[in-house]
Design a protein around this motif. Sequence first.
Motif, PDB file in Angstrom:
ATOM      1  N   GLY A   1     -39.600  16.680  34.473  1.00 51.80           N
ATOM      2  CA  GLY A   1     -38.455  17.343  35.093  1.00 51.80           C
ATOM      3  C   GLY A   1     -37.455  17.767  34.044  1.00 51.80           C
ATOM      4  N   ARG A   2     -36.382  18.371  34.502  1.00 50.79           N
ATOM      5  CA  ARG A   2     -35.329  18.846  33.610  1.00 50.79           C
ATOM      6  C   ARG A   2     -34.116  17.939  33.715  1.00 50.79           C
ATOM      7  NH1 ARG A   2     -37.120  22.761  36.560  1.00 50.79           N
ATOM      8  NH2 ARG A   2     -35.214  22.889  37.812  1.00 50.79           N
ATOM      9  N   LEU A   3     -33.522  17.634  32.568  1.00 56.37           N
ATOM     10  CA  LEU A   3     -32.350  16.785  32.504  1.00 56.37           C
ATOM     11  C   LEU A   3     -31.123  17.602  32.121  1.00 56.37           C
ATOM     12  CD1 LEU A   3     -33.978  13.801  30.580  1.00 56.37           C
ATOM     13  CD2 LEU A   3     -33.247  13.771  32.975  1.00 56.37           C
ATOM     14  N   ALA A   4     -29.987  17.202  32.668  1.00 55.18           N
ATOM     15  CA  ALA A   4     -28.713  17.845  32.355  1.00 55.18           C
ATOM     16  C   ALA A   4     -27.623  16.788  32.446  1.00 55.18           C
ATOM     17  CB  ALA A   4     -28.436  18.997  33.323  1.00 55.18           C
ATOM     18  N   PRO A   5     -26.478  17.036  31.823  1.00 53.04           N
ATOM     19  CA  PRO A   5     -25.404  16.032  31.903  1.00 53.04           C
ATOM     20  C   PRO A   5     -24.985  15.757  33.341  1.00 53.04           C
ATOM     21  CG  PRO A   5     -24.956  17.645  30.187  1.00 53.04           C
ATOM     22  CD  PRO A   5     -26.126  18.168  30.955  1.00 53.04           C
ATOM     23  N   GLY A   6     -24.666  14.489  33.622  1.00 48.86           N
ATOM     24  CA  GLY A   6     -24.132  14.108  34.918  1.00 48.86           C
ATOM     25  C   GLY A   6     -22.620  14.124  34.893  1.00 48.86           C
TER      26      GLY A   6
ATOM     27  N   ASP B   1     -20.588  11.696  34.543  1.00 51.45           N
ATOM     28  CA  ASP B   1     -19.981  10.738  33.625  1.00 51.45           C
ATOM     29  C   ASP B   1     -21.048  10.222  32.664  1.00 51.45           C
ATOM     30  OD1 ASP B   1     -21.465   8.711  34.958  1.00 51.45           O
ATOM     31  OD2 ASP B   1     -19.854   8.443  36.420  1.00 51.45           O
ATOM     32  N   ARG B   2     -20.679   9.290  31.786  1.00 50.05           N
ATOM     33  CA  ARG B   2     -21.609   8.829  30.759  1.00 50.05           C
ATOM     34  C   ARG B   2     -22.659   7.864  31.298  1.00 50.05           C
ATOM     35  NH1 ARG B   2     -18.824   4.326  26.928  1.00 50.05           N
ATOM     36  NH2 ARG B   2     -17.686   3.128  28.514  1.00 50.05           N
ATOM     37  N   PHE B   3     -22.611   7.518  32.559  1.00 49.60           N
ATOM     38  CA  PHE B   3     -23.593   6.640  33.180  1.00 49.60           C
ATOM     39  C   PHE B   3     -24.640   7.414  33.989  1.00 49.60           C
ATOM     40  CE2 PHE B   3     -19.545   4.274  32.997  1.00 49.60           C
ATOM     41  CZ  PHE B   3     -19.909   3.298  32.086  1.00 49.60           C
ATOM     42  N   THR B   4     -24.630   8.712  33.893  1.00 51.78           N
ATOM     43  CA  THR B   4     -25.503   9.519  34.743  1.00 51.78           C
ATOM     44  C   THR B   4     -26.106  10.707  34.002  1.00 51.78           C
ATOM     45  OG1 THR B   4     -23.613  10.820  35.516  1.00 51.78           O
ATOM     46  CG2 THR B   4     -24.249   8.922  36.863  1.00 51.78           C
ATOM     47  N   LEU B   5     -27.241  11.163  34.512  1.00 52.07           N
ATOM     48  CA  LEU B   5     -27.890  12.406  34.100  1.00 52.07           C
ATOM     49  C   LEU B   5     -28.419  13.095  35.347  1.00 52.07           C
ATOM     50  CD1 LEU B   5     -30.041  11.301  31.014  1.00 52.07           C
ATOM     51  CD2 LEU B   5     -28.215  13.015  30.959  1.00 52.07           C
ATOM     52  N   ALA B   6     -28.215  14.409  35.444  1.00 51.17           N
ATOM     53  CA  ALA B   6     -28.814  15.175  36.531  1.00 51.17           C
ATOM     54  C   ALA B   6     -30.295  15.364  36.228  1.00 51.17           C
ATOM     55  CB  ALA B   6     -28.120  16.517  36.691  1.00 51.17           C
ATOM     56  N   PHE B   7     -31.135  15.231  37.251  1.00 50.85           N
ATOM     57  CA  PHE B   7     -32.589  15.322  37.073  1.00 50.85           C
ATOM     58  C   PHE B   7     -33.180  16.230  38.136  1.00 50.85           C
ATOM     59  CE2 PHE B   7     -36.907  13.600  38.029  1.00 50.85           C
ATOM     60  CZ  PHE B   7     -37.510  13.938  36.823  1.00 50.85           C
ATOM     61  N   SER B   8     -33.866  17.280  37.688  1.00 47.57           N
ATOM     62  CA  SER B   8     -34.550  18.211  38.594  1.00 47.57           C
ATOM     63  C   SER B   8     -36.049  18.051  38.398  1.00 47.57           C
ATOM     64  CB  SER B   8     -34.141  19.657  38.294  1.00 47.57           C
ATOM     65  OG  SER B   8     -32.745  19.830  38.460  1.00 47.57           O
ATOM     66  N   PRO B   9     -36.772  17.555  39.405  1.00 46.34           N
ATOM     67  CA  PRO B   9     -38.206  17.266  39.237  1.00 46.34           C
ATOM     68  C   PRO B   9     -39.034  18.531  39.086  1.00 46.34           C
ATOM     69  CG  PRO B   9     -37.565  16.998  41.528  1.00 46.34           C
ATOM     70  CD  PRO B   9     -36.300  17.225  40.761  1.00 46.34           C
ATOM     71  N   ASP B  10     -40.114  18.410  38.321  1.00 47.02           N
ATOM     72  CA  ASP B  10     -41.052  19.506  38.121  1.00 47.02           C
ATOM     73  C   ASP B  10     -42.396  19.110  38.733  1.00 47.02           C
ATOM     74  OD1 ASP B  10     -43.060  21.262  36.935  1.00 47.02           O
ATOM     75  OD2 ASP B  10     -41.527  21.835  35.478  1.00 47.02           O
ATOM     76  N   PRO B  11     -43.040  20.002  39.493  1.00 45.58           N
ATOM     77  CA  PRO B  11     -44.329  19.657  40.109  1.00 45.58           C
ATOM     78  C   PRO B  11     -45.414  19.243  39.119  1.00 45.58           C
ATOM     79  CG  PRO B  11     -43.421  21.634  41.121  1.00 45.58           C
ATOM     80  CD  PRO B  11     -42.557  21.335  39.934  1.00 45.58           C
ATOM     81  N   VAL B  12     -45.252  19.567  37.834  1.00 41.53           N
ATOM     82  CA  VAL B  12     -46.240  19.146  36.847  1.00 41.53           C
ATOM     83  C   VAL B  12     -46.326  17.627  36.779  1.00 41.53           C
ATOM     84  CG1 VAL B  12     -44.720  19.015  34.818  1.00 41.53           C
ATOM     85  CG2 VAL B  12     -47.112  19.716  34.540  1.00 41.53           C
ATOM     86  N   ALA B  13     -45.316  16.940  37.331  1.00 43.78           N
ATOM     87  CA  ALA B  13     -45.315  15.472  37.338  1.00 43.78           C
ATOM     88  C   ALA B  13     -46.477  14.894  38.142  1.00 43.78           C
ATOM     89  CB  ALA B  13     -43.997  14.957  37.906  1.00 43.78           C
ATOM     90  N   PHE B  14     -47.085  15.668  39.019  1.00 39.67           N
ATOM     91  CA  PHE B  14     -48.206  15.165  39.807  1.00 39.67           C
ATOM     92  C   PHE B  14     -49.476  14.991  38.978  1.00 39.67           C
ATOM     93  CE2 PHE B  14     -45.650  16.656  43.434  1.00 39.67           C
ATOM     94  CZ  PHE B  14     -45.761  15.546  44.256  1.00 39.67           C
ATOM     95  N   HIS B  15     -49.473  15.470  37.728  1.00 33.28           N
ATOM     96  CA  HIS B  15     -50.667  15.310  36.898  1.00 33.28           C
ATOM     97  C   HIS B  15     -51.001  13.824  36.766  1.00 33.28           C
ATOM     98  CE1 HIS B  15     -53.572  16.420  33.730  1.00 33.28           C
ATOM     99  NE2 HIS B  15     -53.289  15.209  33.254  1.00 33.28           N
ATOM    100  N   ALA B  16     -52.225  13.463  37.097  1.00 39.11           N
ATOM    101  CA  ALA B  16     -52.662  12.075  37.034  1.00 39.11           C
ATOM    102  C   ALA B  16     -53.053  11.723  35.602  1.00 39.11           C
ATOM    103  CB  ALA B  16     -53.839  11.837  37.974  1.00 39.11           C
TER     104      ALA B  16
END
Length: 417
Positions: free
Chosen positions: A387-392, A394-409
Amino acid sequence: MRVSAVSACLAVALSLVSGTVAAQEPAGYESPFADTLTTRIFPLFAMIRAAPGWDQALRGDSILQKLSADRGSRVPQGECAPSPQCLADAWIWTDADIALVQARLRVVMANQKHAEALVTRQMRPSGRFARYAALSDADLVAAAWAETAAAVNSVIAVYAKGIPPRYPVIDSMIFNIAAPQIVEVLSAHDAATAAQAKADDLFFDPASRYATGLLQMNERIDAGSYRPLLGGENAEATGAVAKTDWRAKPYTALLVFGHGPEDAQSRTGVMGHIRLALAADLFARGLAPFIIVSGGNVHPNRTPFNEAVEMKRLLITQYGIPADRILMEPHARHTTTNLRNCARLLLAAGFPADRAALIVSDHRTIQYIGGDELAQRNLREMGVQPGRLAPGPDRFTLAFSPDPVAFHAEPADPLDP
């Protein structure tokens, strides 16, 4: 509770544990085979068996039949040397074996109906071979076969020969390879596996059965636990996902990764408690309608405590988070697979793909997750960026956008493929 209410609850639960959602599949795909330990680790074998026409084509291939007979003759009928390695080596796919099978699979793939049945309807939409999506159909099958055969070999190397895995402290063979009893154990497993041969076996079945048996003997069956993932303990929350107004909160879910203790009596590591407190605070402030807790049975080695299960328990009992607002991802063993498995869960459960989730952790772990070191490790160990990461915020967080490629076994990681 009245009987009618119980019946209604059961009906809902049953509806959730059937079909695509419960099986944690990408949108638009529903696997035509049971969700078992073997099919989780070696999905290619299950897809070949389920694809119309493939069993007949493979059984009718005289070269593959000869290979199967040759491989069967390698299994020692008595003593062999050097023991016990020789007992396990008989089941290994040699480089010549792998190349021969690749060539024969290409022959089968030359039939368009066979190619469509396996690749178009199974392999590509399943997402389990997403790393090879750019390849032609024939090359995709060849690459998937080579990867799967290597994974079978890896299971045999680690759990029959005692070769250290990537993470030996938590994933190794549970037997002492130097103990004299191991010869008797492997000899018995050889004989038992050979005796389980079936009339409808395909060329890969004996070695697959042998490898799965090794995982069971070593009590390394984590990949088959908590299935169907979006049924059972997750059924109520999965149902709530479908009814959620996503415009009401800035993020879809708060993702909390476990931190297993090395103390055998503790159920949650010290950093896990800190992460839960942060997540509960953000949930109370309305940043997301759900919390996803991620972590398997990891530390200490062979612990009976599951990180996700324990984190959910604490969120309910200590922070008052409603159970139907918590989803468990109970398989991840490393930060890499925390990310990947959460991506799979978000996409399969129906969280909106165009909105980000929020990773919540202690500030130093957030720096690690968002840094280059983990990004390189993702590619090295899983072959994908999940997935893609971006700043959240505050310093305790990161935004996360999942990518369908994660289904690769990743069959080379049999405890969490």
